[in-house]
Design an enzyme around this catalytic site. Sequence first.
Site, PDB file in Angstrom:
ATOM      1  CE  LYS A  15      -3.946  -2.193   2.186  1.00  0.00           C
ATOM      2  NZ  LYS A  15      -4.917  -2.222   3.247  1.00  0.00           N
TER       3      LYS A  15
ATOM      4  CB  ALA B  14      -3.381  -2.095   8.861  1.00  0.00           C
TER       5      ALA B  14
HETATM    6  P1  ATR Z   1       0.680  -3.512   8.286  1.00  0.00           P
HETATM    7  O1  ATR Z   1       0.864  -2.835   6.964  1.00  0.00           O
HETATM    8  O2  ATR Z   1      -0.064  -4.814   8.211  1.00  0.00           O
HETATM    9  O3  ATR Z   1       0.112  -2.620   9.330  1.00  0.00           O
HETATM   10  P2  ATR Z   1       3.323  -3.115   9.355  1.00  0.00           P
HETATM   11  O4  ATR Z   1       3.413  -1.766   8.737  1.00  0.00           O
HETATM   12  O5  ATR Z   1       4.529  -3.988   9.325  1.00  0.00           O
HETATM   13  O6  ATR Z   1       2.154  -3.966   8.711  1.00  0.00           O
HETATM   14  O7  ATR Z   1       2.832  -2.932  10.852  1.00  0.00           O
HETATM   15  C1  ATR Z   1       2.634  -4.017  11.649  1.00  0.00           C
HETATM   16  C2  ATR Z   1       2.061  -3.564  12.989  1.00  0.00           C
HETATM   17  O8  ATR Z   1       1.839  -4.719  13.786  1.00  0.00           O
HETATM   18  C3  ATR Z   1       3.000  -2.682  13.775  1.00  0.00           C
HETATM   19  O9  ATR Z   1       2.261  -1.826  14.597  1.00  0.00           O
HETATM   20  C4  ATR Z   1       3.775  -3.704  14.584  1.00  0.00           C
HETATM   21  O10 ATR Z   1       4.371  -3.214  15.762  1.00  0.00           O
HETATM   22  P3  ATR Z   1       5.865  -2.602  15.727  1.00  0.00           P
HETATM   23  O11 ATR Z   1       5.714  -1.232  15.176  1.00  0.00           O
HETATM   24  O12 ATR Z   1       6.296  -2.654  17.128  1.00  0.00           O
HETATM   25  O13 ATR Z   1       6.656  -3.504  14.814  1.00  0.00           O
HETATM   26  C5  ATR Z   1       2.676  -4.652  14.942  1.00  0.00           C
HETATM   27  N1  ATR Z   1       3.205  -5.973  15.252  1.00  0.00           N
HETATM   28  C6  ATR Z   1       3.676  -6.889  14.396  1.00  0.00           C
HETATM   29  N2  ATR Z   1       4.037  -8.016  15.036  1.00  0.00           N
HETATM   30  C7  ATR Z   1       3.798  -7.787  16.366  1.00  0.00           C
HETATM   31  C8  ATR Z   1       3.947  -8.561  17.538  1.00  0.00           C
HETATM   32  N3  ATR Z   1       4.416  -9.811  17.524  1.00  0.00           N
HETATM   33  N4  ATR Z   1       3.578  -7.997  18.699  1.00  0.00           N
HETATM   34  C9  ATR Z   1       3.077  -6.751  18.752  1.00  0.00           C
HETATM   35  N5  ATR Z   1       2.913  -5.973  17.676  1.00  0.00           N
HETATM   36  C10 ATR Z   1       3.259  -6.482  16.486  1.00  0.00           C
END
Ligand code: ATR
Length: 280
Positions: free
Chosen positions: A65, A131
């Site tokens: 995106k 997202a």
């Molecule tokens: P998307 O486009 O799906 O939102 P992204 O930009 O990689 O993907 O964002 C993922 C989100 O999920 C982030 O807020 C991430 O937290 P961080 O900023 O700390 O990375 C969160 N996230 C992903 N895996 C996680 C986990 N195991 N525990 C908590 N938060 C997680």
Amino acid sequence: MYKMCVIGNPIKQSKSPWIHQQFAKQFALEIEYSTLEINKADFKKTINEFKNQQAIGLNITVPFKEEAFLLADEVSERARIAKAVNTFLFKKNGAIFGDNTDGIGLVKDLQQNLSYTLENKNILILGAGGAVRGLLYPLLQASPKSITLSNRTLNKAIELAVEFKEQGSLQVCSLQEINKKQFDLIIEGTSAMNFFEQLTDIFDLSAVSMVYDLKYQSLATPFLDWAKKQGAQVVSNGIGMLIEQAAYAFQLWTGKYPDTRPVLRLIKENFPPLSRVTFL
Ligand code: ATR
């Protein structure tokens, strides 16, 4: 005949082709809506190839995106603010127009399908990634009392709050601080499946009027199961948002805005595990 697709990775399980076929039936339109799973390096090339096939446009999902935003020649105001695009329209003059229908889709699902008023509500959003970025402007426009962002990496939430400060005030709190505050609506917008395991056990959600998970791969997502155990009264997965964001994209391509309610009803019959889950 309208030709469109959804591009992402992974994408094979996408329900978008089915949803858009239901919309097309409402207007007796013929459409060809396919899925395209690609690697990151192939994004631009694939878009240009698809454009050259007389396509009207496409949907873009995770993880493309933000890249789609950069590739667009023109964007809508909500896409410009989100810096993320989930819908491309190929214009007659050759330009690629980018829109973001995710946030408006969520707001529509909450307000119309779930009869949930956002005005004056205290909203907590979990996550600060791509997202969530698409949701903030439409949510701010719905006049909530407050929006708080919480994220594993607190700095990313702070950055987002700074970035959106012209659109409205966003609060930030760490995951450890969440249970010290009161919220009406909790929106789970992380990409993690077991995110809640990091939250403390002592979490009373009985005063929360809605817990909404953007995920919709199953009826009760792990987060919603957890929320119910913590006392949440009403929970919903994101299937309604998926259908509503699709409706706005369909309108951009065809000029016709479909009735989403029968599609939401039909999805229960065709894909039972995806049906909405609400508890009162
Ligand atoms: P998307 O486009 O799906 O939102 P992204 O930009 O990689 O993907 O964002 C993922 C989100 O999920 C982030 O807020 C991430 O937290 P961080 O900023 O700390 O990375 C969160 N996230 C992903 N895996 C996680 C986990 N195991 N525990 C908590 N938060 C997680």
